[in-house]
Structures are given as C-alpha cells and as structure tokens.
Scaffold this motif. Sequence first.
Motif, mmCIF file in Angstrom:
data_model
loop_
_atom_site.group_PDB
_atom_site.id
_atom_site.type_symbol
_atom_site.label_atom_id
_atom_site.label_comp_id
_atom_site.label_asym_id
_atom_site.label_seq_id
_atom_site.Cartn_x
_atom_site.Cartn_y
_atom_site.Cartn_z
ATOM 1 N N ARG A 176 -23.493 -11.968 -9.775
ATOM 2 C CA ARG A 176 -22.177 -12.398 -10.272
ATOM 3 C C ARG A 176 -22.105 -13.915 -10.409
ATOM 4 O O ARG A 176 -21.610 -14.443 -11.408
ATOM 5 N N SER A 177 -22.616 -14.635 -9.419
ATOM 6 C CA SER A 177 -22.581 -16.101 -9.494
ATOM 7 C C SER A 177 -23.519 -16.617 -10.585
ATOM 8 O O SER A 177 -23.199 -17.585 -11.278
ATOM 9 N N ILE A 178 -24.672 -15.973 -10.763
ATOM 10 C CA ILE A 178 -25.590 -16.372 -11.844
ATOM 11 C C ILE A 178 -24.939 -16.122 -13.195
ATOM 12 O O ILE A 178 -25.036 -16.941 -14.108
ATOM 13 N N ASN A 179 -24.259 -14.994 -13.330
ATOM 14 C CA ASN A 179 -23.577 -14.694 -14.599
ATOM 15 C C ASN A 179 -22.470 -15.706 -14.894
ATOM 16 O O ASN A 179 -22.249 -16.067 -16.045
ATOM 17 N N LYS A 180 -21.780 -16.154 -13.866
ATOM 18 C CA LYS A 180 -20.753 -17.183 -14.069
ATOM 19 C C LYS A 180 -21.366 -18.480 -14.575
ATOM 20 O O LYS A 180 -20.805 -19.154 -15.420
ATOM 21 N N LEU A 181 -22.538 -18.828 -14.046
ATOM 22 C CA LEU A 181 -23.204 -20.049 -14.481
ATOM 23 C C LEU A 181 -23.705 -19.934 -15.917
ATOM 24 O O LEU A 181 -23.751 -20.929 -16.637
ATOM 25 N N ARG A 182 -24.086 -18.738 -16.321
ATOM 26 C CA ARG A 182 -24.625 -18.531 -17.662
ATOM 27 C C ARG A 182 -23.555 -18.471 -18.746
ATOM 28 O O ARG A 182 -23.867 -18.667 -19.913
ATOM 29 N N ARG A 183 -22.340 -18.126 -18.375
ATOM 30 C CA ARG A 183 -21.278 -18.015 -19.377
ATOM 31 C C ARG A 183 -21.027 -19.350 -20.041
ATOM 32 O O ARG A 183 -21.018 -20.396 -19.404
ATOM 33 N N GLU A 184 -20.787 -19.281 -21.317
ATOM 34 C CA GLU A 184 -20.484 -20.502 -22.055
ATOM 35 C C GLU A 184 -19.037 -20.893 -21.792
ATOM 36 O O GLU A 184 -18.177 -20.050 -21.588
ATOM 37 N N ALA A 185 -18.788 -22.195 -21.823
ATOM 38 C CA ALA A 185 -17.423 -22.680 -21.659
ATOM 39 C C ALA A 185 -16.603 -22.233 -22.861
ATOM 40 O O ALA A 185 -17.099 -22.185 -23.987
#
Length: 148
Positions: A106-115
């Motif tokens: 979940r934290s990795i996916n948050k980092l990967r999401r584009e702004a």
Amino acid sequence: MLKEFKEFAMRGNAVDMAVGIVIGAAFGAIVKSLVDDVIMPPIGLLLGNVDFSNLFVVLRDGATTGPYASLAEAKRAGAVTINYGVFFNSVISFLIVAFSIFLLVRSINKLRREAPSAAPATKECPYCLSAVALKATRCPQCTSELKL
C-alpha cells in the motif's frame, strides 16, 4: 556453462529475489517469535491460562497411554495427535505477515501514484482556438467576446 550461470545469478532480478527471500525468512522468524512469545501468552492468560501451543487432540495413544500433559509428552510417547493450537499460532503469524505485506504494498503504491494534475490555467477560444486566460472576457488574438 559456469559463466552463463554466473551471468544469470548476478542479474539484478535474481539478486533482488535472493535478498527478498532472506529478509522474508528472517521476518517470518521474528513474527513467529512475536506471536508465540508476546501475543499468545496474554491471550492465553485472558482465556484462563490456556497455552495454545499445547492444544491438541489425541487420535491414537502412543507407547504409554494418555492423558498427556503436553504436546511434547504426547510426541515422546509416539501418540498421533491433531495439533490445532500450533495451527492457530501459525494462522495468527500468517495474518500478521499478510497485513505487514499489505501495508508495505500500500505504501509503495502511494509512492508510485502520480500527483493529480493541476487545474487548467487557460481555456480555448471557440473562434480562433488560441489559449485564453480563464477569467478573460475577450480573446486577445481575435477579440471575440467570450462567455465565462
């Protein structure tokens, strides 16, 4: 052949996978200790001094007949048992590991999401198709009157 194996083993993915497996095994040992030594004793105490690692059902007595005071005693006697307490500890360990991995993913996916993209600062003139400021009432290129 040895050279090809060395090239394979030194690839980034193979090394990353090996590191992940080693860390995963160490993490599994930590979680097992957490469950067996930290989480289950207070739960057992709350449930009336129950030691989950010693919960078992005897299917067939061993060399010496039961009742057996502990799972270790039953195993020494050669009894056939269903060790549901050990299984319960393993389920708790699995749930902790699965939840930890979920939090990591979940934290990795948050980092990967584009702004999220910023709101547009301009609009398009319907007559000449040039860029016009959002609050403009006339197009600077063709001087057409624009609706807000």
